[in-house]
Design a protein around this motif. Structure first.
Motif, short mmCIF file in Angstrom:
data_model
loop_
_atom_site.label_atom_id
_atom_site.label_comp_id
_atom_site.label_asym_id
_atom_site.label_seq_id
_atom_site.Cartn_x
_atom_site.Cartn_y
_atom_site.Cartn_z
N LEU A 121 0.85 -1.20 0.00
CA LEU A 121 0.00 0.00 0.00
C LEU A 121 0.88 1.25 0.00
O LEU A 121 0.65 2.20 -0.75
CB LEU A 121 -0.91 -0.01 1.23
CG LEU A 121 -1.94 1.13 1.28
CD1 LEU A 121 -2.94 0.99 0.12
CD2 LEU A 121 -2.70 1.13 2.61
N ARG A 122 1.93 1.20 0.82
CA ARG A 122 2.85 2.34 0.86
C ARG A 122 3.54 2.49 -0.50
O ARG A 122 3.70 3.60 -1.01
CB ARG A 122 3.89 2.10 1.97
CG ARG A 122 4.88 3.24 2.05
CD ARG A 122 5.81 3.05 3.24
NE ARG A 122 6.94 3.97 3.13
CZ ARG A 122 8.04 3.83 3.83
NH1 ARG A 122 8.18 2.83 4.69
NH2 ARG A 122 9.03 4.69 3.69
N GLN A 160 2.38 1.70 -3.36
CA GLN A 160 1.43 2.28 -4.32
C GLN A 160 1.38 3.80 -4.16
O GLN A 160 1.37 4.55 -5.14
CB GLN A 160 0.04 1.68 -4.13
CG GLN A 160 -0.92 2.07 -5.23
CD GLN A 160 -2.35 1.64 -4.94
OE1 GLN A 160 -2.89 1.91 -3.87
NE2 GLN A 160 -2.96 0.97 -5.90
N GLN A 161 1.39 4.24 -2.91
CA GLN A 161 1.37 5.69 -2.65
C GLN A 161 2.64 6.34 -3.19
O GLN A 161 2.61 7.42 -3.79
CB GLN A 161 1.23 5.97 -1.13
CG GLN A 161 -0.13 5.59 -0.56
CD GLN A 161 -1.28 6.16 -1.40
OE1 GLN A 161 -1.29 7.35 -1.73
NE2 GLN A 161 -2.24 5.33 -1.76
N VAL A 162 3.79 5.66 -2.98
CA VAL A 162 5.05 6.19 -3.50
C VAL A 162 4.95 6.35 -5.02
O VAL A 162 5.32 7.38 -5.59
CB VAL A 162 6.24 5.25 -3.15
CG1 VAL A 162 7.52 5.68 -3.86
CG2 VAL A 162 6.45 5.20 -1.65
N LEU A 181 2.23 6.66 -6.88
CA LEU A 181 1.24 7.66 -7.31
C LEU A 181 1.68 9.09 -6.94
O LEU A 181 1.22 10.06 -7.55
CB LEU A 181 -0.12 7.36 -6.69
CG LEU A 181 -0.75 6.04 -7.17
CD1 LEU A 181 -2.05 5.76 -6.43
CD2 LEU A 181 -1.00 6.06 -8.68
N ASN A 182 2.59 9.22 -5.96
CA ASN A 182 3.01 10.56 -5.55
C ASN A 182 4.34 10.96 -6.17
O ASN A 182 4.88 12.02 -5.84
CB ASN A 182 3.11 10.63 -4.02
CG ASN A 182 1.73 10.49 -3.39
OD1 ASN A 182 0.75 10.94 -3.96
ND2 ASN A 182 1.66 9.83 -2.25
N ASN A 183 4.89 10.12 -7.02
CA ASN A 183 6.17 10.45 -7.65
C ASN A 183 6.00 10.67 -9.16
O ASN A 183 4.89 10.56 -9.70
CB ASN A 183 7.19 9.34 -7.39
CG ASN A 183 8.05 9.64 -6.17
OD1 ASN A 183 8.91 10.51 -6.23
ND2 ASN A 183 7.78 8.94 -5.08
N THR A 209 -5.77 2.12 -10.96
CA THR A 209 -5.34 3.24 -10.11
C THR A 209 -5.55 4.52 -10.92
O THR A 209 -6.03 4.48 -12.05
CB THR A 209 -3.84 3.13 -9.75
OG1 THR A 209 -3.07 3.42 -10.93
CG2 THR A 209 -3.49 1.74 -9.25
N ASP A 224 11.35 3.97 0.89
CA ASP A 224 10.26 4.14 -0.06
C ASP A 224 10.47 3.23 -1.27
O ASP A 224 9.54 2.64 -1.80
CB ASP A 224 10.18 5.60 -0.56
CG ASP A 224 9.40 6.48 0.42
OD1 ASP A 224 8.88 5.93 1.41
OD2 ASP A 224 9.33 7.70 0.17
N TYR A 279 5.47 -3.28 -4.11
CA TYR A 279 4.21 -3.04 -4.83
C TYR A 279 4.32 -3.48 -6.31
O TYR A 279 3.48 -4.25 -6.81
CB TYR A 279 3.83 -1.56 -4.75
CG TYR A 279 2.62 -1.21 -5.59
CD1 TYR A 279 1.38 -1.83 -5.39
CD2 TYR A 279 2.71 -0.27 -6.62
CE1 TYR A 279 0.29 -1.53 -6.16
CE2 TYR A 279 1.60 0.05 -7.41
CZ TYR A 279 0.39 -0.59 -7.18
OH TYR A 279 -0.69 -0.30 -7.96
#
Ligand code: CUA
Length: 341
Positions: A253-254, A256-258, A260-262, A273, A329, A336
């Motif tokens: 999950l983390r 995926q956030q990395v 989507l935020n990069n 997504t 990260d 992921y």
């Protein structure tokens, strides 16, 4: 010493046969087989001509007198209208024979191509659109049924024993799609669509390679064609049609956030997504592919980490941006990405 030399020479020559994953003389389908037979014919036929020509050459050398200048003077005196006429006839006959041979080769080559065109009459059951990019392959499985359309990259799967229509174009410069075990080369040209049919007779993994120099990383623009029995192919296709697997633990999950935020999200898509860019390869089922960076490295977690950290070191000049991702990260991101089966 000489024996050792022969052994080394033979080993060097035979090492070319060590792998048949990418070979135009190891046909795995009828198109490549036809091209292979043309190659065989030309090799045998032209070798025979070579032997005949060298034979005449040696014969002429043998006839050469010790003093060529003297011989030339004698010939000049002996030359009569009859001998000149005879020589002219020989020259005309040899020229005529050359033209006939060249036409024969032309007919053989064109009919190999024409057989390929006729083959298009048999409807292809799978249709794949390939777009060449510097330096990777965008792949889209097309279908009249919108539910059956999906996008992937750098690896195509085909069912054994069924004709597959490949249509190809390019996003930037001219590339060439070439899986020699299955078919001849097909140029991928911007704003033009070329087509060819491939059909694998046996299951296997066949390596394709860009066959048109397209810039710095031309050599690292490879692709795998995986021919599978019907059931395996259907399973693969159904898996590819699914959106990406949802993260199944906090690390993923983390990760995926990395992602989507990069900057990743500016070029890549992961279906399911918010990432939907198409500048770079689609990553929805990245972990199902055997290689990364268009056949450059095996798809392992370590290689993927190295690739994301410093893509320019692995494939200098490629268009993947270097996104500075902190080490923990990066671990989560790899967890992921490797979950995207
Ligand atoms: Cu693409 Cu060479």
């Amino acid at each position: 010493m000489r024996a050792r030399f022969v052994v080394v020479l033979l080993a060097a020559i035979l090492s070319g046969c060590a792998t048949s994953h990418q070979s135009s003389i190891d046909a795995a389908g009828m198109q490549a087989d036809r091209i292979g037979r043309l190659l065989e014919f030309l090799l045998i036929f032209l070798s025979a001509i070579y032997v005949v020509v060298i034979g005449f050459f040696l014969w002429a050398l043998k006839r050469r007198p010790p003093d060529p200048e003297q011989q030339a003077i004698e010939q000049m005196h002996q030359a009569t209208a009859a001998t000149q006429h005879r020589l002219l006839n020989w020259t005309v006959a040899a020229s005529g024979l050359t033209v006939v041979i060249l036409f024969g080769i032309l007919i053989a080559a064109v009919s190999t191509g024409a057989a390929e065109l006729n083959y298009h009459d048999r409807p292809a059951s799978v249709s794949i659109s390939i777009t060449g990019n510097q330096w990777w392959w965008a792949v889209k499985y097309v279908s009249p049924d919108p539910q059956k359309i999906f996008v992937t990259a750098n690896e195509i799967h085909i069912p054994v024993g069924r004709p597959v229509m490949i249509s190809g174009t390019s996003y930037d410069v001219i590339h060439s799609f070439w899986a020699p075990n299955l078919q001849g080369k097909m140029d991928l040209i911007p704003s033009r669509v070329n087509t060819q049919v491939i059909e694998a007779d046996y299951p296997g993994r066949y390596r394709g390679q860009c066959a048109e120099f397209c810039g710095m990383q031309h050599a690292h623009m490879a692709l795998w064609v995986v021919a599978e029995p019907e059931a395996g192919f259907e399973k693969w296709m159904n898996d590819q049609l699914q959106p990406a697997a949802a993260p199944s633990n906090p690390d993923e999950l983390r990760g995926q956030q990395v992602f989507l935020n990069n900057a990743c999200v500016l070029c890549h898509a992961i279906r399911g997504t918010t990432a939907g860019a198409s500048t770079g390869p689609d990553l929805t089922h990245l972990a199902s592919r055997s290689t990364i960076a268009a056949g450059t490295l095996p798809n392992t977690k370590g290689n993927l980490g190295g690739w994301i950290s410093d893509p320019q070191r692995i494939k200098p000049g490629n268009h993947m941006a270097t996104a500075p991702v902190p080490a923990d990260d990066l671990q989560a991101l790899l967890d992921y990405l490797e979950s995207l089966k």
